[in-house]
Each structure stands twice: as C-alpha cells, then as structure tokens.
Design an enzyme around this catalytic site. Structure first.
Site, PDB file in Angstrom:
ATOM      1  CB  SER A 152      -0.850   0.007   1.279  1.00 41.69           C
ATOM      2  OG  SER A 152      -1.510   1.252   1.436  1.00 41.69           O
ATOM      3  CE1 TYR A 212      -3.354  -1.812   5.813  1.00 41.23           C
ATOM      4  CE2 TYR A 212      -3.327   0.445   5.029  1.00 41.23           C
ATOM      5  CZ  TYR A 212      -3.442  -0.908   4.776  1.00 41.23           C
ATOM      6  OH  TYR A 212      -3.646  -1.355   3.483  1.00 41.23           O
TER       7      TYR A 212
HETATM    8  P1  NAP Z   1     -11.153  -6.420   1.313  1.00 41.68           P
HETATM    9  O1  NAP Z   1     -12.192  -6.212   0.271  1.00 41.68           O
HETATM   10  O2  NAP Z   1     -11.484  -6.209   2.739  1.00 41.68           O
HETATM   11  O3  NAP Z   1     -10.515  -7.857   1.102  1.00 41.68           O
HETATM   12  C1  NAP Z   1      -9.602  -8.416   2.030  1.00 41.68           C
HETATM   13  C2  NAP Z   1      -9.346  -9.862   1.659  1.00 41.68           C
HETATM   14  O4  NAP Z   1      -8.372 -10.385   2.589  1.00 41.68           O
HETATM   15  C3  NAP Z   1     -10.594 -10.718   1.751  1.00 41.68           C
HETATM   16  O5  NAP Z   1     -10.656 -11.592   0.667  1.00 41.68           O
HETATM   17  C4  NAP Z   1     -10.380 -11.504   3.052  1.00 41.68           C
HETATM   18  O6  NAP Z   1     -10.950 -12.808   2.930  1.00 41.68           O
HETATM   19  C5  NAP Z   1      -8.851 -11.617   3.070  1.00 41.68           C
HETATM   20  N1  NAP Z   1      -8.362 -11.900   4.417  1.00 41.68           N
HETATM   21  C6  NAP Z   1      -8.466 -11.139   5.542  1.00 41.68           C
HETATM   22  N2  NAP Z   1      -7.942 -11.775   6.587  1.00 41.68           N
HETATM   23  C7  NAP Z   1      -7.523 -12.990   6.133  1.00 41.68           C
HETATM   24  C8  NAP Z   1      -6.929 -14.122   6.749  1.00 41.68           C
HETATM   25  N3  NAP Z   1      -6.647 -14.148   8.059  1.00 41.68           N
HETATM   26  N4  NAP Z   1      -6.627 -15.197   5.981  1.00 41.68           N
HETATM   27  C9  NAP Z   1      -6.898 -15.201   4.660  1.00 41.68           C
HETATM   28  N5  NAP Z   1      -7.472 -14.161   4.015  1.00 41.68           N
HETATM   29  C10 NAP Z   1      -7.789 -13.074   4.758  1.00 41.68           C
HETATM   30  O7  NAP Z   1      -9.912  -5.405   1.038  1.00 41.68           O
HETATM   31  P2  NAP Z   1      -9.019  -5.101  -0.277  1.00 41.68           P
HETATM   32  O8  NAP Z   1      -9.064  -3.638  -0.456  1.00 41.68           O
HETATM   33  O9  NAP Z   1      -9.363  -5.983  -1.409  1.00 41.68           O
HETATM   34  O10 NAP Z   1      -7.587  -5.457   0.331  1.00 41.68           O
HETATM   35  C11 NAP Z   1      -6.692  -6.375  -0.289  1.00 41.68           C
HETATM   36  C12 NAP Z   1      -5.256  -5.942  -0.003  1.00 41.68           C
HETATM   37  O11 NAP Z   1      -5.024  -4.648  -0.575  1.00 41.68           O
HETATM   38  C13 NAP Z   1      -4.931  -5.784   1.491  1.00 41.68           C
HETATM   39  O12 NAP Z   1      -3.633  -6.301   1.727  1.00 41.68           O
HETATM   40  C14 NAP Z   1      -4.955  -4.285   1.711  1.00 41.68           C
HETATM   41  O13 NAP Z   1      -4.135  -3.899   2.785  1.00 41.68           O
HETATM   42  C15 NAP Z   1      -4.415  -3.807   0.369  1.00 41.68           C
HETATM   43  N6  NAP Z   1      -4.729  -2.419   0.015  1.00 41.68           N
HETATM   44  C16 NAP Z   1      -6.031  -1.962  -0.031  1.00 41.68           C
HETATM   45  C17 NAP Z   1      -6.275  -0.638  -0.368  1.00 41.68           C
HETATM   46  C18 NAP Z   1      -7.677  -0.071  -0.415  1.00 41.68           C
HETATM   47  O14 NAP Z   1      -7.809   1.179  -0.396  1.00 41.68           O
HETATM   48  N7  NAP Z   1      -8.709  -0.860  -0.523  1.00 41.68           N
HETATM   49  C19 NAP Z   1      -5.207   0.229  -0.655  1.00 41.68           C
HETATM   50  C20 NAP Z   1      -3.917  -0.255  -0.597  1.00 41.68           C
HETATM   51  C21 NAP Z   1      -3.670  -1.591  -0.285  1.00 41.68           C
HETATM   52  P3  NAP Z   1     -11.726 -13.593   4.110  1.00 41.68           P
HETATM   53  O15 NAP Z   1     -12.365 -12.552   4.991  1.00 41.68           O
HETATM   54  O16 NAP Z   1     -12.722 -14.423   3.347  1.00 41.68           O
HETATM   55  O17 NAP Z   1     -10.676 -14.405   4.782  1.00 41.68           O
END
Ligand code: NAP
Length: 243
Positions: free
Chosen positions: A131, A144
């Site tokens: 990120s 975070y």
């Molecule tokens: P999201 O929609 O909340 O998705 C998060 C995913 O992580 C879900 O599929 C969840 O699946 C999985 N997860 C959470 N805890 C887990 C665990 N203990 N074991 C296995 N899987 C787990 O969020 P997203 O935005 O797609 O985030 C994905 C990545 O992008 C993250 O690393 C986040 O930090 C990064 N990111 C996001 C943003 C943003 O603005 N959205 C920006 C920069 C980086 P389950 O709940 O089914 O396990």
C-alpha cells in the site's frame, strides 16, 4: 507452454477476487485462498480454478493450504487490511495484532511455504500487494502503516536474497481503492466507510488487478520491482482533492 498456476490469497473479495479474474483471463490456472469458502467456491467454479480454506494468521491452515497445491508459478500476497484509525496514544493492541498477524506474518508464512515450489517452477513470481501506507505515514494510521512498511521490507528483502534464483518479485503499491477495506477497518460502519471515498473517484479493485496481471505476464527476464497506482485525485494517503 503448459498452464501456469497463480495462487491468490484473500481472493474472496475486493482486489484478490479481481486479481483472480484477471489472472484467469490471462490464462493462469488460479488457486484461491481465504477464510470465506462460501464466496471462494462459486468464484473458483466460474474461473475453472480451485478454492481452499486459508487463514494466513494460522500456521497449520497455511501448511494444509500449501500441501494442496502441486505447483506454483505466481503467488499474489493480497490477504490483509486495516483495523481502526486511532492515534498512537489511543492504540488498541488487538487491532495492531490483527494487522501485523495478517499483513506481515501472513505474508511471511505463505511466501515461506510456497518459495520451494515457486523456485522449482523455473520462473516463479511473488507479487505482494502492500500500500502507499507502506511508504508514508498518516495520523491515526500507525498500526496499519507500520504493518505495511514491514510487509514491504519483507518483500524487498526477498528480492535481494533471491537474486540469481528464477524468482521475480513485484510490489504493487495501491492508493485508495473502493472495496470492503474501509467497511472492515471501521467494523461495518457504512457511513464512515462511505466518507473515505466521498467527492473523488477512487480506484476499483479491477484497476489494481490489471496492474497485477500486467506484471505477471511480462517475459521471465523482466522484473517490475515496484508499481504505485493511485486515483488521479490522490497525492498522499491523506492529501486528496475532493469535489
Ligand atoms: P477487502 O475487500 O477487505 O478484502 C480483504 C481480503 O483479505 C478478503 O478476501 C479476506 O478474505 C482476506 N483476508 C483477511 N484476513 C484474512 C486471513 N486471516 N486469511 C486469509 N485471508 C484473509 O480489502 P481489499 O481492499 O481488497 O484489500 C486487499 C489488499 O489490498 C490488502 O492487503 C490491503 O491492505 C491492500 N490495500 C487496499 C487498499 C484499499 O484502499 N482498498 C489500498 C492499498 C492496499 P476472508 O475474509 O474471506 O478471509
């Protein structure tokens, strides 16, 4: 060329789900991991891939996940997220533990377990979704940002440690993406989550998935080290233009 396998963690929603679609669309056999199997199974069926239960915070779960994967060419370390937005003086250890367990130790566990298969493939590729929070700090974000900095440091160290091995390493560094990220960060508070994206056009999960698929489909000698992708209206984590 035989079909290459891409393993995606956190493929049940958001960026991981979109990455699974994009990689399947680029010809990869996709292996999906997350805790919500009810969401993974129909996706795997649609993409002719496989779905396995994975909790990256649990060493035994990671072990049994990896045992079910015969070969791996691409690993997308995507599982992760944020909990809370408290200043350090208010910081709750439970939130910090969740963020460090998932983003940092989760990435370590899965990567470590799959490295032998990635290298044995002859053209392995680890793509880690960190990120911009892994490269800057903002008030209330220390839990975070510190976890994402650590995840980035882990990823960059692997790039150096495996120089000379058939292993590529790409860090994908997104800015603001509209997924369930903020909803999860604010424990289901839809109003607070919606405010994050108010007055600007955030990235979609598909925008980030395009970047992941692009990196994964370069020729074996081409290593995209770091790719930062933000909405046009965002400069820093907390410096955005809103209409
Ligand atoms: P999201 O929609 O909340 O998705 C998060 C995913 O992580 C879900 O599929 C969840 O699946 C999985 N997860 C959470 N805890 C887990 C665990 N203990 N074991 C296995 N899987 C787990 O969020 P997203 O935005 O797609 O985030 C994905 C990545 O992008 C993250 O690393 C986040 O930090 C990064 N990111 C996001 C943003 C943003 O603005 N959205 C920006 C920069 C980086 P389950 O709940 O089914 O396990």
């Amino acid at each position: 060329m035989s079909t290459r396998t891409a393993v995606i963690t956190g493929a049940s929603a958001g960026i991981g789900e979109a990455a699974a679609r994009a990689l399947a669309g680029s010809g990869f056999h996709v292996v999906l991991g997350a805790r919500r199997l009810d969401r993974l199974r129909p996706l795997a069926e649609e993409l002719s891939g496989t779905a396995h239960l994975l909790d990256v915070t649990d060493a035994e779960s990671v072990e049994s996940f990896v045992q079910q994967i015969p070969e791996c060419h691409v690993l997308v370390n995507n599982a992760g997220g944020a909990r809370g937005l408290e200043r350090v003086e208010e910081a709750g250890e439970d939130n910090w533990r969740w963020m460090w367990q998932t983003n940092v130790l989760g990435t370590l566990r899965v990567t470590k377990a799959l490295l032998p298969k990635l290298i044995a493939s002859g053209d392995g590729h680890v793509i880690t979704v960190t990120s911009i929070a892994g490269h800057e700090v903002y008030d209330g974000g220390a839990g975070y940002t510190s976890a994402k900095h650590a995840q980035s440091a882990l990823h960059q160290t692997l790039r150096s440690e495996h120089l000379g091995d058939p292993l590529r390493l790409t860090e994908v560094i997104p800015g603001m993406v509209e997924t369930d990220f903020s909803l999860n960060r604010f424990e289901g508070d839809t109003e607070r989550a919606a405010q994050v994206y108010q007055g600007l056009q955030p990235l979609t999960a598909e925008d980030v998935a395009d970047v992941i698929a692009f990196a994964a489909t370069r020729p074996p000698h081409v290593n995209l080290d770091q790719i930062t992708v933000k909405p046009r209206a965002q400069h820093h984590g907390s410096r955005v233009h809103r209409e």
